[in-house]
Design a protein around this motif. Sequence first.
Motif, PDB file in Angstrom:
ATOM      1  N   SER A   1       0.814  -1.214   0.000  1.00  0.00           N
ATOM      2  CA  SER A   1       0.000   0.000   0.000  1.00  0.00           C
ATOM      3  C   SER A   1       0.851   1.270   0.000  1.00  0.00           C
ATOM      4  O   SER A   1       0.491   2.263  -0.617  1.00  0.00           O
ATOM      5  N   ASN A   2       1.980   1.230   0.680  1.00  0.00           N
ATOM      6  CA  ASN A   2       2.786   2.439   0.787  1.00  0.00           C
ATOM      7  C   ASN A   2       3.430   2.840  -0.543  1.00  0.00           C
ATOM      8  O   ASN A   2       3.954   3.933  -0.682  1.00  0.00           O
TER       9      ASN A   2
ATOM     10  N   THR B   1       0.391  -0.615   9.898  1.00  0.00           N
ATOM     11  CA  THR B   1       0.595  -0.202   8.503  1.00  0.00           C
ATOM     12  C   THR B   1      -0.692  -0.320   7.685  1.00  0.00           C
ATOM     13  O   THR B   1      -0.904   0.437   6.750  1.00  0.00           O
TER      14      THR B   1
ATOM     15  N   LEU C   1      -1.499   5.760   1.114  1.00  0.00           N
ATOM     16  CA  LEU C   1      -1.394   5.354   2.516  1.00  0.00           C
ATOM     17  C   LEU C   1      -2.281   6.182   3.417  1.00  0.00           C
ATOM     18  O   LEU C   1      -2.666   5.736   4.494  1.00  0.00           O
TER      19      LEU C   1
END
Lengths: 339, 339, 339, 339
Positions: free
Chosen positions: C76-77, C171, C101
């Motif tokens: 995702s980042n 996260t 994010l």
Amino acid sequence: MEKVKVGIVGLGRLGSCHAKNIAFKIANATLVAACSVRSEEREFAKRELDVSECYDDFKEMVTKADIDAVVIVSSSNFHNEHIRIAMEAGKHVFTDKPLGLNMEECLDSQELINKHNDQIFMIGYMRRYDPTYMYVKKKIQEGAIGKPFAVRCTSIDPEDTIDGAIAYAETSGGLFRDMTVHDIDLARWFLEDEPETVYTVGGAYVHKEFEKMNDADNACAIMKFKNGGFASFYSGRDALHGYHIETEIIGPKGMFRIGAVPQKNLSMIFNENGAVQECVSYFPERFAEAYLNEMQEFIDCVQNGRTPGVGAVDGVEGMRVAYAMTKAFKTGHVEKIDV
Amino acid sequence: MEKVKVGIVGLGRLGSCHAKNIAFKIANATLVAACSVRSEEREFAKRELDVSECYDDFKEMVTKADIDAVVIVSSSNFHNEHIRIAMEAGKHVFTDKPLGLNMEECLDSQELINKHNDQIFMIGYMRRYDPTYMYVKKKIQEGAIGKPFAVRCTSIDPEDTIDGAIAYAETSGGLFRDMTVHDIDLARWFLEDEPETVYTVGGAYVHKEFEKMNDADNACAIMKFKNGGFASFYSGRDALHGYHIETEIIGPKGMFRIGAVPQKNLSMIFNENGAVQECVSYFPERFAEAYLNEMQEFIDCVQNGRTPGVGAVDGVEGMRVAYAMTKAFKTGHVEKIDV
Amino acid sequence: MEKVKVGIVGLGRLGSCHAKNIAFKIANATLVAACSVRSEEREFAKRELDVSECYDDFKEMVTKADIDAVVIVSSSNFHNEHIRIAMEAGKHVFTDKPLGLNMEECLDSQELINKHNDQIFMIGYMRRYDPTYMYVKKKIQEGAIGKPFAVRCTSIDPEDTIDGAIAYAETSGGLFRDMTVHDIDLARWFLEDEPETVYTVGGAYVHKEFEKMNDADNACAIMKFKNGGFASFYSGRDALHGYHIETEIIGPKGMFRIGAVPQKNLSMIFNENGAVQECVSYFPERFAEAYLNEMQEFIDCVQNGRTPGVGAVDGVEGMRVAYAMTKAFKTGHVEKIDV
Amino acid sequence: MEKVKVGIVGLGRLGSCHAKNIAFKIANATLVAACSVRSEEREFAKRELDVSECYDDFKEMVTKADIDAVVIVSSSNFHNEHIRIAMEAGKHVFTDKPLGLNMEECLDSQELINKHNDQIFMIGYMRRYDPTYMYVKKKIQEGAIGKPFAVRCTSIDPEDTIDGAIAYAETSGGLFRDMTVHDIDLARWFLEDEPETVYTVGGAYVHKEFEKMNDADNACAIMKFKNGGFASFYSGRDALHGYHIETEIIGPKGMFRIGAVPQKNLSMIFNENGAVQECVSYFPERFAEAYLNEMQEFIDCVQNGRTPGVGAVDGVEGMRVAYAMTKAFKTGHVEKIDV
């Protein structure tokens, strides 16, 4: 209107269920007398059901007690005799199935009953009085699926009653006469017709004890009916999940299925086993309402002089089929139902 | 590893399903050639499936096209001939059931196939490749219900396909050879045994047209297997709710039921009719994954020189039983399966 | 028509699922390139998927490979960065959710996407492409239940994935952004409206680790929509029975329920536990067809220049709601969705 | 042991159900007296229930009739007064919910009841006595799912009762006090905790009449409990399929779901609509056994001097929550439950 005065014989599992219903749940009946050869059962009747007159002899009860009707839940080997005594004493009679231990006794009971056709007689095919079966019958009569031409029946007793099933296999008459007979009655009832021929396969797959008695623990039969319809039957003795009674009725416009999952109640549990529905344990749980409803119907019939929808003919014909089904199992041939 | 080069014959409903799967969804296959007597089907293959080589003659395709394997989805009356041509040309063969129009043709196909046992052969009993059936088979092999002794099968085609069923009743071989044959295969597969005798009842209850052809629209059969197990079958042609394929496998430690509600998908609608599950329309919808899986298995077998789990013997034995079942329906006797 | 040439980034559990679909099951696509920082994933692409061009740098793949479209299944980042690179290189883009994010990244992605509105963009809310959800959406559009005013969503991950859920809780953005966001999308889709306010309750009832992260393992939220409708959400992390995704859509003429029992397949086992339906294990099993269908839709849109039904706005608005839901969980107040 | 002598007030739909149960189905009770302002209801009591003493004035019945216990099924606006009269006359009291028309009356009733704590008091939250709910409660107490932390409730009345719902919306107190209050009781009972805050959304989506009364026809609420658990509620007035009462109880080791399909009985029909389960019509059908069981429990408590499991505190606390839920619906804020 006066309450119907009842005497009961037999206070075992089913007998005590009937007795409690009559004593407490049927407004227009009163349990006046009870008969049992077992003193603890007589004690139970006195203490729990407030029955004043308790007997150990059936004839004595019928003669002495102030009763209009007799409910017979004694051992099958006494049914014919008890029907005779009660009928000849002028009592209305409800009897648990069968009408007798064998075809001769059944026919003898039928003759007796017919001779006293001013007295009410009813046989305990309780499934016809189960709310779901009643509902489906009514919907079919209203045309929901057209005229049914096929019925499929499944009956599997719970495995945890297997010891009794083995112990009583010979006196009960075996899988078909003891158990499938209820399904035979359903098939006759839904098709409104009489069967003509039957063929049976099966065996003792799980409990070899049945083999020695020439009986099966799992079997399957199919029957042709006189007007062309048919029925199939699966009967077993060893369901691990509970008591499995399932019936399908098939017509040109649809089909009904009853009891596909023999659920204990309306709950489902989601756990490490998956999505689980617990199942009913046995007949007293599954058919509690049916037992009450059939007795209420008997009492109402007595009170109103109305003939019950299920009578001697159903007892005789059901047994005739069960005999043919048993014979077919043993011979391996298609058997005519005309004994 | 090289992709398997395939030629297909027949691009009707099922044929085009197979063709699309081979063309688009099976990674290790390529659809090289297609054969059909209908020009619009050849057009479809060219335009939609990007098949370069299209034929109207099967022998020509087998001879000329650069193919390893042939997929036969032609009319049943050509199966035997097409198997012969393909086998003799050294091709691997997948054929839709049956192996031939009658027992003689089936046996002839089997002989041919056996003679070429270095070539892969597979018959399209797709249910064995349906995810649910595969799952249940695996669980049974792992011991989930013990060794099965009974199988119960229900197959009811949707009423809205009745016109075709009537039109093709004679060429299709009737209810048992056309339809029940899939259930017979399931019973043989789950019981891992061959049947010995069969008895059938039924009739034309809804569509009288079947009566003239000595065929049934609803019927029921039971079969004894050599090692003592048994199977029962209900087959019908007129389900109003959709396409109903249901199977039960019963063992000493439990029973599996597959497809009790032939649900269309995972939705339920609550409306004025009650709590409603819509049902699948027909076999292309119900068995879409099975058709893909079986073709994937065929291609994998060709590629790896592995023998498929379902072969000529299954085609022959299934047909043998279907014939006996049909005979029993006509004679009213228990029939041996030993033609 | 030319096949769409695709490059993929990320070959983890979901990435490899997408990659296999593109390589083998989507007729009008070809998997030309793959990118992963992990050498074993690049090996897998070469060996199993026959991908000739493998990269460890995304920018390099986008620049050098002969591709029309990029499929982003990276962590995702990296989503925002990968969307930027691909968009600016003129590629069509499919990305797994989220768009970034945090809210800033999502809005930045949206801006980028809007700037390149001649390129196809699609975000992976795969449930909209699940056959059952598609069917229900279509039925609702046809008027089956009238205009829906309420949606109820349940999502519970399987307990046996709890370790990963705990490890990635921070996260992933927590329960609501990671998981409930799919339900939020369904509610927006079925109600065809945007939510206005949200309130959340819940806690760490089973796994105390979530408490430290100010996250929940079981929570419930309700949302008011701008046109007056509402939606409720139950999200959990610890289903023992499997992966439970259930949705209800309620309208004036009826209600649909999807996935009430998250059944593994069409089988039921009757055993000592009762009548048991095994359940699906996790999203790759439950949504296998949805992942294929959404990728097919993306490829078709690219090929035909058609705009997909799910785009940047859905990614942004879903995330906006998930943030407000998370905030409401922490503040204990009703929160406006207007960040 | 002596039978408990009962006088009943109110013989409407629910009142006559209670009256028949007391008269005919509860062995240790006898229906001695009945009170109604309607002459036809008094006639019914005399004629059908064989009640000798019929009154049109409640105080007169309580004073004159030879009764141990009073069953209050009068209109809600009389509950407080009838409780007072009966309690002060030294009678045991069963009352249908609510304890009073508003919070003040409920608290007043509670005070009265507490003052007479040697007399048995019970309030009619019948769901606690439904066989399925009793079974699930027992299983949870035995540890089946661990200690529950969340409860989800759905209650939707049948659309065909909508006219009455509209007519009585103002006197009944609206959706939450009239209907959701039963679910609130279930949540308190299963969580064994008291709620702290509540938030509500909803509206008049189908029947605009409710809008004018500031009431909803469909609404959803969530509540936080003091020990951290939570509950959610969906309440509606317009189910086309019947009477939908569904409850889920979620714990760390599994979850129970009750009544997911509000099936009428054990039958399913397969017809042109699909696989259909008909649903129960309304509360007298769904909770027939619960009404009988709760009355049996009341009578047993009276006879044995035992305190029922559901009392004044449940009536007061349920109402307190329903008020807060209604307030939250009107204000759009999270409301404390501390009135």
